[in-house]
Structure formats: C-alpha cells, structure tokens
Design a protein around this motif. Sequence first.
Motif, PDB file in Angstrom:
ATOM      1  N   PRO A  65       0.810  -1.222   0.000  1.00 24.13           N
ATOM      2  CA  PRO A  65       0.000   0.000   0.000  1.00 24.13           C
ATOM      3  C   PRO A  65       0.841   1.269   0.000  1.00 24.13           C
ATOM      4  CG  PRO A  65       0.049  -0.962   2.194  1.00 24.13           C
ATOM      5  CD  PRO A  65       0.772  -1.921   1.298  1.00 24.13           C
ATOM      6  N   GLN A  66       0.459   2.228  -0.850  1.00 20.16           N
ATOM      7  CA  GLN A  66       1.059   3.552  -0.881  1.00 20.16           C
ATOM      8  C   GLN A  66       0.034   4.539  -0.329  1.00 20.16           C
ATOM      9  OE1 GLN A  66       4.323   3.880  -1.997  1.00 20.16           O
ATOM     10  NE2 GLN A  66       4.204   1.640  -2.078  1.00 20.16           N
ATOM     11  N   THR A  67       0.473   5.495   0.459  1.00 20.03           N
ATOM     12  CA  THR A  67      -0.481   6.373   1.156  1.00 20.03           C
ATOM     13  C   THR A  67      -0.205   7.852   0.901  1.00 20.03           C
ATOM     14  OG1 THR A  67       0.899   6.397   3.156  1.00 20.03           O
ATOM     15  CG2 THR A  67      -0.807   4.690   3.013  1.00 20.03           C
ATOM     16  N   TYR A  68      -1.261   8.635   1.065  1.00 18.32           N
ATOM     17  CA  TYR A  68      -1.144  10.094   1.070  1.00 18.32           C
ATOM     18  C   TYR A  68      -2.206  10.630   2.021  1.00 18.32           C
ATOM     19  CZ  TYR A  68      -0.131  14.813  -0.402  1.00 18.32           C
ATOM     20  OH  TYR A  68       0.252  16.129  -0.408  1.00 18.32           O
ATOM     21  N   ASP A 109      -2.895   0.197  -3.699  1.00 24.66           N
ATOM     22  CA  ASP A 109      -2.046  -0.971  -3.936  1.00 24.66           C
ATOM     23  C   ASP A 109      -1.548  -0.891  -5.369  1.00 24.66           C
ATOM     24  OD1 ASP A 109      -0.891  -3.452  -4.423  1.00 24.66           O
ATOM     25  OD2 ASP A 109      -2.275  -4.494  -3.094  1.00 24.66           O
ATOM     26  N   THR A 110      -0.252  -0.681  -5.536  1.00 20.68           N
ATOM     27  CA  THR A 110       0.301  -0.478  -6.878  1.00 20.68           C
ATOM     28  C   THR A 110       0.228  -1.734  -7.744  1.00 20.68           C
ATOM     29  OG1 THR A 110       2.507  -0.971  -5.993  1.00 20.68           O
ATOM     30  CG2 THR A 110       1.849   1.350  -6.109  1.00 20.68           C
ATOM     31  N   GLN A 115      -7.836   1.070  -4.717  1.00 23.10           N
ATOM     32  CA  GLN A 115      -7.632   2.348  -4.040  1.00 23.10           C
ATOM     33  C   GLN A 115      -8.728   2.549  -2.986  1.00 23.10           C
ATOM     34  OE1 GLN A 115      -7.608   5.331  -7.092  1.00 23.10           O
ATOM     35  NE2 GLN A 115      -5.880   4.422  -8.184  1.00 23.10           N
ATOM     36  N   PHE A 116      -8.303   2.945  -1.803  1.00 26.84           N
ATOM     37  CA  PHE A 116      -9.232   3.188  -0.701  1.00 26.84           C
ATOM     38  C   PHE A 116      -9.014   4.584  -0.138  1.00 26.84           C
ATOM     39  CE2 PHE A 116      -8.967  -1.360  -0.940  1.00 26.84           C
ATOM     40  CZ  PHE A 116     -10.207  -1.833  -0.541  1.00 26.84           C
ATOM     41  N   GLU A 132     -13.813   2.068  -0.828  1.00 20.89           N
ATOM     42  CA  GLU A 132     -12.975   1.741  -1.981  1.00 20.89           C
ATOM     43  C   GLU A 132     -13.467   2.508  -3.190  1.00 20.89           C
ATOM     44  OE1 GLU A 132     -11.160  -2.013  -4.548  1.00 20.89           O
ATOM     45  OE2 GLU A 132     -12.830  -2.359  -3.173  1.00 20.89           O
ATOM     46  N   ARG A 133     -12.509   3.070  -3.893  1.00 26.14           N
ATOM     47  CA  ARG A 133     -12.843   3.714  -5.164  1.00 26.14           C
ATOM     48  C   ARG A 133     -12.991   2.641  -6.217  1.00 26.14           C
ATOM     49  NH1 ARG A 133      -8.727   7.703  -7.111  1.00 26.14           N
ATOM     50  NH2 ARG A 133     -10.314   7.984  -8.704  1.00 26.14           N
ATOM     51  N   GLN A 134     -14.221   2.500  -6.734  1.00 21.16           N
ATOM     52  CA  GLN A 134     -14.508   1.426  -7.678  1.00 21.16           C
ATOM     53  C   GLN A 134     -13.851   1.704  -9.024  1.00 21.16           C
ATOM     54  OE1 GLN A 134     -15.938  -1.281  -6.818  1.00 21.16           O
ATOM     55  NE2 GLN A 134     -16.910  -0.748  -4.864  1.00 21.16           N
ATOM     56  N   ASN A 135     -13.334   0.655  -9.650  1.00 20.64           N
ATOM     57  CA  ASN A 135     -12.781   0.788 -10.993  1.00 20.64           C
ATOM     58  C   ASN A 135     -13.922   0.941 -11.988  1.00 20.64           C
ATOM     59  OD1 ASN A 135     -10.083   0.428 -10.167  1.00 20.64           O
ATOM     60  ND2 ASN A 135     -10.367  -1.793 -10.104  1.00 20.64           N
ATOM     61  N   PRO A 136     -13.728   1.731 -13.026  1.00 17.59           N
ATOM     62  CA  PRO A 136     -14.803   1.973 -13.997  1.00 17.59           C
ATOM     63  C   PRO A 136     -15.015   0.818 -14.957  1.00 17.59           C
ATOM     64  CG  PRO A 136     -12.830   3.114 -14.686  1.00 17.59           C
ATOM     65  CD  PRO A 136     -12.510   2.478 -13.363  1.00 17.59           C
ATOM     66  N   SER A 137     -15.011  -0.391 -14.459  1.00 18.55           N
ATOM     67  CA  SER A 137     -15.216  -1.574 -15.304  1.00 18.55           C
ATOM     68  C   SER A 137     -16.466  -2.302 -14.835  1.00 18.55           C
ATOM     69  CB  SER A 137     -13.999  -2.505 -15.219  1.00 18.55           C
ATOM     70  OG  SER A 137     -13.778  -2.891 -13.873  1.00 18.55           O
TER      71      SER A 137
END
Length: 544
Positions: A65-68, A109-110, A115-116, A132-137
Amino acid sequence: MIRPKLNRFLLLLACIGVALYLGISTLYGLRTEEPSAADNPSITKQQAADRAAQFVSERYDLRNPQTYVVYQSKKDRSGYLQKEHLLEAYMKDYGERYPIDYYQVSVEDTKTNRQFEVEINYTNASVIGWRERQNPSDQAIISKQKADILAKQEIRQQGFEPDDFAPIDKRTAEVDQAHGTTLFYEKQTKPIGEAKLQVRVDFDDKNLTGYNVQFSLPASHKLWIDQQDRSASIMTWISMGFTLIMTIAAIVFAIIYRKHMKFSRGLLLTAIFLAIYITNNFNMYPAFRSMSGVLNDDFATWAAIIFMNVVTVLLGISLYLALVAGNGLWHSIGERKWPAWKEASFGTEVYSGMGRGYLLALFILGVQQVLFYTGEVNFDVWSVNDPSDSVLNMVEPRFFPLMAWVAAISEEATYRLLGIMLFKKLFRSNFIAIVIPSVIWAASHTQYPIYPVYTRLIEVTVIGIILGYVFLKYGFITAVFAHACMDSILMGMSLFSLGHVSDVLAGIFYILLPGLIGLLLAWLHGKRRGPLIPGEPPPRLEAL
C-alpha cells in the motif's frame, strides 16, 4: 543610528487594544464553557498513514500500500451543530467516535490498483470510516439480501445495534455513477436535533468495501447555508468588479499623469508579492488535493495549482499598476505617501513605520476581538474549520505566515494607496474616500466560512477604516507594517497549535519578523551614502 521616538497617542491605542483583548478573553472564560468543535491533532500524518495502511492490508489483503494524507473536516455538520447550539450533545454521544475533524488517507495498492480512502481520527488513530474507489469496469452485482446481512454485521462490529437501523432510499449523484451496490441505513434513536445518524455501506460483487457514517441535516439548514454562500459569492464578485474598475482607472491615470509616474517604483514589491504567493500555491498542494475530492487525482490538483498561479500573475500586474498609479497620483498633488529608497528620510520612515505598525496592530487586534465577541453574543456568529486554508494541509506549514506580507503589500497598495486617492478625486471627502475602498476590500473577505456572512463584511470594513486613517496620517509604509504586524501575529500564533517546539519557535520568529525587517532596512539605508545635498560639506577622506 536612528533614535526611537515614542508616540504617546499610538502607545495609548496599543494599551487600549491589549486591555480590550485581555478583557474579552476574560469574558470568554467566564461564559459557560462549550465544547470545541475540534481538538488539535494528537497523532502525526505518518501515524495516520501507517494506521490506514495496516487496516486496509489486514482487511483486504493489500501487499504494497502507498499512502497520502490530508486534513478534512465535516463542515456542514459542524455548522449545523454550532448554529443550533447542539455541539455539546453531539460531543457527548458521537464526538469521540465520529469527530468533526480528521485525517483522510488515500491508500493504493500499486500491484492490484485497488484504491481506498480511509478516515482516521487524528486524536486516537482509530478508523472512522473507509471506502474503496470502484474501478470503472463492469462487474457482477452482489444480491441485496447478502449485502443487507453483511451491512448489519458491520454495524454491529462498529458498536451499534442493527435493529436500531432502518434501511432508507437515498440516491446521490455519486451513488448513481458508482459501480457495485450501495445501501443506506438510518439510526432510529438519539438524533441530534433534527439530524439523524446514517450509515452508508458499499459493496463489490462479494464483499463489503466501504463503511461511512453521515448525519442527515434539515433542508431548512441547507437552504440557509446556500443563501449565505450565495450572498458571500455575490459580494466577492462585486468586490472583484470594483477592484477591476480601480485597476483600469489606474491604467488611465498612469497615462494621463505619466509625468508624475515612476514606473520602477512598484517592481520590487511586486516581485516579492509574486515570489511569496507562487511559492505558497505550491506549498498548498495537499489543500488543493483535498479540494479536488479525489485524493489520487494528481491531474486535478496540478490543474488547480497552475490556474492559481495564472490568477496570481494577474493579481501581480494589478498590484504593480496600483503601486505606480497610486504613488504618482499622490505625488501629483504634492503629497509624499511613499518615500523612495534614495530619499534621506526613507530609513527613518521605515523604522518609525515598523514601531507604529506594532502599536497599531495591537489596537486593531483588540478592536477585532470586541467585534468577534459582539457578533457571537448578539448576532449568533459562528465559524467552521476550512481544510482548504489550514496549516495542516500545507507541505511546509512554517512557510504560511509569510503570506502576511502578500496581504499587507497588495491590499494596502490597492485599497489605500490607490483606492483612497481615486475616491478622493470623485467625492472630495476623506471619510468617503476611506469607507468605500474599505467596503470593497471587506466584501472580498466574505468567502471565509464565518456565518452570518454580513458580520464579516462589517468586521473587515471597520478594520479597513482604521487602516485608511493610518494611511492618511502616517503614509503607505506605516499602513503596510500595521497590516503585516497584525497578520504576522495571527498567522504566527496559528503555528502554536501544531504543538512542536520548532513550530512554536517559528511562530515567535514570524511575530518578530516585521520588526527584524524594519530594523534591517533602516540599518541598510543608514549605511548607504546618497548624493550630496547642496551646501552639505563633503565627507572626510578617512570616512571613504
């Protein structure tokens, strides 16, 4: 060496200001203590990031996980609670679990691109909510029955009784655009006034992917806030329109009175303005990122920063025109409101202006405290924290107090040096010439989240009138120092809340900075040897 000369009148005003400030602070202390809408952070952004990463990794098996982190605030909720005097009840029932102010952590998560957005209580590092940010699929949809079971299980894990929650139909634009399933529930007991606790639960095709607590606010409150914000927007646009007219007038008068204009005069102050302002725009990267609504949207963030830099350059051009035309117009009627470096009196003017500035700043802060108290007691004034303007959302918070000089230089040049002269020509009255630019200046400050918005207009107008008379009496340099000292004190004190010793020391430095600048300029000017005045004996050779 310049000898200090005590101005007893300004010293008296400063003493009155200090007495007012301390007196009003005592009155605040004697009132029934109300809980604060927000405490200062007790954890660092790094600790919030670590907690969010740990939570998402454990719950959703994220490996890298990468954070900001940014600071956020539930402004609408805070406003309703303060307006209706319900903050104490809210803090008792929900304040510790669902605070008004918090850290929002973007976790990505790269490897899987999941993405959360995780909300962290910045006083105890607990997880307030996540999504969670849903993927546009396209993806399969979970059954409503299974989703309801998972939602009630999560509600129980969060410490509530599921039977106390009833499902509600709440459609939003965000939900309509989202993929997956979103359910809403409303708590049937313990409302706060007319606000009821609601839970939003998001799902993918198999699992729960988000849990967020909201509070429904009355439609009447939302309508009132919309009307207030609309009024503030109208006043801001009116201020911008009049400021633009003043800028155009500056161009016209600069052409007409070009023989009295010195086009090099405003270059240095304009350069200082641009350097500080543009640097601050980049310093506010976290604030712009929080305003974009999507923490991972770098494009929107950089677009906002670039736009702000373009606006800043336009403001710099307007400032330069105000400095040139304002100084030239006063010079055309034989009045020196802004001495030049080459003049023998410049060092003395700066030194005296710095001293006057501190004394006047103390007086203005006392008057402002009285206005705040009067507004709160008699006009039910309240305010909310604004993440877009918080030191918590800056790359380097200790740079922020330099903006005191941006405000002092630009606003005193536009609304005092230029503005008073323009309206003096129109109305032949010093009072009118001071009041009108002060109202225009005040109208540009109504976008701050202080309600009712008209009270901000009155407060800043009063301060503008004081600064207007300061300008007419003592000139541009004193007006700039008074404004800079006042803002430096307030902005320097804002660093104290960050809690670190280095921040406190930085705050003290900024409070003292106008004095240091005044002493340095006076010293440098004293070291400079100007051209000989007719009749003045030449310097001795050993002095060369």
